[in-house]
Motif scaffolding. Sequence first.
Motif, PDB file in Angstrom:
ATOM      1  N   MET A  18      60.215  56.310  56.446  1.00  0.00           N
ATOM      2  CA  MET A  18      60.312  57.471  55.568  1.00  0.00           C
ATOM      3  C   MET A  18      61.750  57.983  55.469  1.00  0.00           C
ATOM      4  O   MET A  18      62.132  58.542  54.463  1.00  0.00           O
ATOM      5  CB  MET A  18      59.380  58.589  56.036  1.00  0.00           C
ATOM      6  N   THR A  19      62.561  57.797  56.514  1.00  0.00           N
ATOM      7  CA  THR A  19      63.944  58.249  56.419  1.00  0.00           C
ATOM      8  C   THR A  19      64.813  57.251  55.667  1.00  0.00           C
ATOM      9  O   THR A  19      65.880  57.611  55.186  1.00  0.00           O
ATOM     10  CB  THR A  19      64.551  58.498  57.820  1.00  0.00           C
ATOM     11  N   GLN A  20      64.369  56.008  55.541  1.00  0.00           N
ATOM     12  CA  GLN A  20      65.142  54.979  54.863  1.00  0.00           C
ATOM     13  C   GLN A  20      64.807  54.849  53.382  1.00  0.00           C
ATOM     14  O   GLN A  20      65.446  54.102  52.673  1.00  0.00           O
ATOM     15  CB  GLN A  20      64.932  53.624  55.550  1.00  0.00           C
ATOM     16  N   SER A  21      63.780  55.516  52.932  1.00  0.00           N
ATOM     17  CA  SER A  21      63.354  55.370  51.540  1.00  0.00           C
ATOM     18  C   SER A  21      63.229  56.734  50.877  1.00  0.00           C
ATOM     19  O   SER A  21      63.486  57.761  51.480  1.00  0.00           O
ATOM     20  CB  SER A  21      62.019  54.629  51.482  1.00  0.00           C
ATOM     21  N   ASP A  22      62.815  56.714  49.626  1.00  0.00           N
ATOM     22  CA  ASP A  22      62.576  57.945  48.885  1.00  0.00           C
ATOM     23  C   ASP A  22      61.495  58.747  49.607  1.00  0.00           C
ATOM     24  O   ASP A  22      60.401  58.243  49.832  1.00  0.00           O
ATOM     25  CB  ASP A  22      62.142  57.603  47.463  1.00  0.00           C
ATOM     26  N   THR A  23      61.782  59.991  49.946  1.00  0.00           N
ATOM     27  CA  THR A  23      60.837  60.791  50.727  1.00  0.00           C
ATOM     28  C   THR A  23      59.973  61.691  49.867  1.00  0.00           C
ATOM     29  O   THR A  23      59.445  62.681  50.347  1.00  0.00           O
ATOM     30  CB  THR A  23      61.581  61.628  51.785  1.00  0.00           C
ATOM     31  N   SER A  24      59.806  61.348  48.629  1.00  0.00           N
ATOM     32  CA  SER A  24      58.975  62.179  47.764  1.00  0.00           C
ATOM     33  C   SER A  24      57.529  62.148  48.229  1.00  0.00           C
ATOM     34  O   SER A  24      57.088  61.231  48.923  1.00  0.00           O
ATOM     35  CB  SER A  24      59.068  61.709  46.314  1.00  0.00           C
ATOM     36  N   ALA A  25      56.782  63.136  47.850  1.00  0.00           N
ATOM     37  CA  ALA A  25      55.373  63.234  48.237  1.00  0.00           C
ATOM     38  C   ALA A  25      54.566  62.042  47.730  1.00  0.00           C
ATOM     39  O   ALA A  25      53.680  61.547  48.435  1.00  0.00           O
ATOM     40  CB  ALA A  25      54.780  64.539  47.714  1.00  0.00           C
ATOM     41  N   ASN A  26      54.877  61.557  46.540  1.00  0.00           N
ATOM     42  CA  ASN A  26      54.139  60.414  46.007  1.00  0.00           C
ATOM     43  C   ASN A  26      54.369  59.152  46.824  1.00  0.00           C
ATOM     44  O   ASN A  26      53.429  58.408  47.112  1.00  0.00           O
ATOM     45  CB  ASN A  26      54.526  60.154  44.542  1.00  0.00           C
ATOM     46  N   THR A  27      55.601  58.907  47.208  1.00  0.00           N
ATOM     47  CA  THR A  27      55.910  57.741  48.031  1.00  0.00           C
ATOM     48  C   THR A  27      55.218  57.859  49.382  1.00  0.00           C
ATOM     49  O   THR A  27      54.640  56.889  49.884  1.00  0.00           O
ATOM     50  CB  THR A  27      57.431  57.602  48.223  1.00  0.00           C
ATOM     51  N   PHE A  28      55.272  59.041  49.951  1.00  0.00           N
ATOM     52  CA  PHE A  28      54.627  59.270  51.241  1.00  0.00           C
ATOM     53  C   PHE A  28      53.129  59.002  51.150  1.00  0.00           C
ATOM     54  O   PHE A  28      52.560  58.300  51.993  1.00  0.00           O
ATOM     55  CB  PHE A  28      54.888  60.704  51.708  1.00  0.00           C
ATOM     56  N   MET A  29      52.486  59.529  50.125  1.00  0.00           N
ATOM     57  CA  MET A  29      51.042  59.339  49.981  1.00  0.00           C
ATOM     58  C   MET A  29      50.685  57.872  49.759  1.00  0.00           C
ATOM     59  O   MET A  29      49.680  57.392  50.271  1.00  0.00           O
ATOM     60  CB  MET A  29      50.490  60.208  48.855  1.00  0.00           C
ATOM     61  N   ARG A  30      51.496  57.145  49.009  1.00  0.00           N
ATOM     62  CA  ARG A  30      51.242  55.714  48.814  1.00  0.00           C
ATOM     63  C   ARG A  30      51.316  54.965  50.135  1.00  0.00           C
ATOM     64  O   ARG A  30      50.488  54.098  50.423  1.00  0.00           O
ATOM     65  CB  ARG A  30      52.236  55.121  47.815  1.00  0.00           C
ATOM     66  N   GLU A  31      52.297  55.305  50.964  1.00  0.00           N
ATOM     67  CA  GLU A  31      52.431  54.658  52.273  1.00  0.00           C
ATOM     68  C   GLU A  31      51.250  54.990  53.181  1.00  0.00           C
ATOM     69  O   GLU A  31      50.732  54.121  53.882  1.00  0.00           O
ATOM     70  CB  GLU A  31      53.741  55.076  52.947  1.00  0.00           C
ATOM     71  N   ILE A  32      50.821  56.242  53.162  1.00  0.00           N
ATOM     72  CA  ILE A  32      49.679  56.643  53.979  1.00  0.00           C
ATOM     73  C   ILE A  32      48.422  55.913  53.514  1.00  0.00           C
ATOM     74  O   ILE A  32      47.663  55.370  54.328  1.00  0.00           O
ATOM     75  CB  ILE A  32      49.467  58.177  53.933  1.00  0.00           C
ATOM     76  N   GLU A  33      48.190  55.884  52.214  1.00  0.00           N
ATOM     77  CA  GLU A  33      47.005  55.202  51.685  1.00  0.00           C
ATOM     78  C   GLU A  33      47.037  53.712  51.991  1.00  0.00           C
ATOM     79  O   GLU A  33      46.014  53.120  52.344  1.00  0.00           O
ATOM     80  CB  GLU A  33      46.892  55.429  50.179  1.00  0.00           C
ATOM     81  N   ALA A  34      48.192  53.099  51.895  1.00  0.00           N
ATOM     82  CA  ALA A  34      48.316  51.671  52.150  1.00  0.00           C
ATOM     83  C   ALA A  34      48.070  51.327  53.611  1.00  0.00           C
ATOM     84  O   ALA A  34      47.644  50.220  53.935  1.00  0.00           O
ATOM     85  CB  ALA A  34      49.701  51.184  51.725  1.00  0.00           C
ATOM     86  N   ASN A  35      48.322  52.279  54.499  1.00  0.00           N
ATOM     87  CA  ASN A  35      48.204  52.018  55.931  1.00  0.00           C
ATOM     88  C   ASN A  35      47.162  52.881  56.628  1.00  0.00           C
ATOM     89  O   ASN A  35      47.159  52.980  57.854  1.00  0.00           O
ATOM     90  CB  ASN A  35      49.572  52.220  56.593  1.00  0.00           C
ATOM     91  N   SER A  36      46.269  53.489  55.857  1.00  0.00           N
ATOM     92  CA  SER A  36      45.280  54.388  56.452  1.00  0.00           C
ATOM     93  C   SER A  36      44.359  53.664  57.435  1.00  0.00           C
ATOM     94  O   SER A  36      43.961  54.242  58.444  1.00  0.00           O
ATOM     95  CB  SER A  36      44.463  55.092  55.376  1.00  0.00           C
ATOM     96  N   GLY A  37      44.051  52.403  57.165  1.00  0.00           N
ATOM     97  CA  GLY A  37      43.198  51.649  58.081  1.00  0.00           C
ATOM     98  C   GLY A  37      43.816  51.515  59.456  1.00  0.00           C
ATOM     99  O   GLY A  37      43.145  51.694  60.478  1.00  0.00           O
ATOM    100  N   LEU A  38      45.105  51.214  59.505  1.00  0.00           N
ATOM    101  CA  LEU A  38      45.811  51.086  60.776  1.00  0.00           C
ATOM    102  C   LEU A  38      45.891  52.435  61.493  1.00  0.00           C
ATOM    103  O   LEU A  38      45.680  52.515  62.707  1.00  0.00           O
ATOM    104  CB  LEU A  38      47.211  50.528  60.543  1.00  0.00           C
ATOM    105  N   VAL A  61      49.183  62.308  60.290  1.00  0.00           N
ATOM    106  CA  VAL A  61      49.756  62.400  58.944  1.00  0.00           C
ATOM    107  C   VAL A  61      50.710  63.584  58.861  1.00  0.00           C
ATOM    108  O   VAL A  61      51.797  63.479  58.288  1.00  0.00           O
ATOM    109  CB  VAL A  61      48.639  62.470  57.872  1.00  0.00           C
ATOM    110  N   ALA A  62      50.342  64.696  59.437  1.00  0.00           N
ATOM    111  CA  ALA A  62      51.220  65.878  59.421  1.00  0.00           C
ATOM    112  C   ALA A  62      52.526  65.595  60.175  1.00  0.00           C
ATOM    113  O   ALA A  62      53.598  65.982  59.714  1.00  0.00           O
ATOM    114  CB  ALA A  62      50.493  67.074  60.035  1.00  0.00           C
ATOM    115  N   ASN A  63      52.431  64.907  61.310  1.00  0.00           N
ATOM    116  CA  ASN A  63      53.630  64.579  62.073  1.00  0.00           C
ATOM    117  C   ASN A  63      54.508  63.569  61.344  1.00  0.00           C
ATOM    118  O   ASN A  63      55.727  63.641  61.420  1.00  0.00           O
ATOM    119  CB  ASN A  63      53.265  64.047  63.452  1.00  0.00           C
ATOM    120  N   LEU A  64      53.897  62.651  60.645  1.00  0.00           N
ATOM    121  CA  LEU A  64      54.666  61.683  59.866  1.00  0.00           C
ATOM    122  C   LEU A  64      55.423  62.358  58.730  1.00  0.00           C
ATOM    123  O   LEU A  64      56.523  61.949  58.384  1.00  0.00           O
ATOM    124  CB  LEU A  64      53.754  60.585  59.320  1.00  0.00           C
ATOM    125  N   TRP A  65      54.828  63.377  58.149  1.00  0.00           N
ATOM    126  CA  TRP A  65      55.461  64.075  57.037  1.00  0.00           C
ATOM    127  C   TRP A  65      56.693  64.835  57.488  1.00  0.00           C
ATOM    128  O   TRP A  65      57.666  64.972  56.752  1.00  0.00           O
ATOM    129  CB  TRP A  65      54.471  65.011  56.365  1.00  0.00           C
TER     130      TRP A  65
END
Length: 66
Positions: A18-38, A61-65
């Motif tokens: 998250m610190t190396q990429s765009d930290t917008s809410a949309n990017t964050f949510m896409r990453e969370i959704e893509a890795n929610s199983g893990l 999720v809150a700590n990741l944000w």
Amino acid sequence: MQLTGFFCVLLCRYCFIMTQSDTSANTFMREIEANSGLIYKVCYMYAEDSEHLKDLYQEVVANLWQ
């Protein structure tokens, strides 16, 4: 809650991503959704019941944000 082992590695990995990429809410949510199983799998290892599982997932999720 004290974080140990694999759980800490998981948090550090996502914090780095998250610190190396765009930290917008949309990017964050896409990453969370893509890795929610893990994330759920790791939370499940620590959960005592289904409510605790939901709480742990929300806390991660809150700590990741942050």
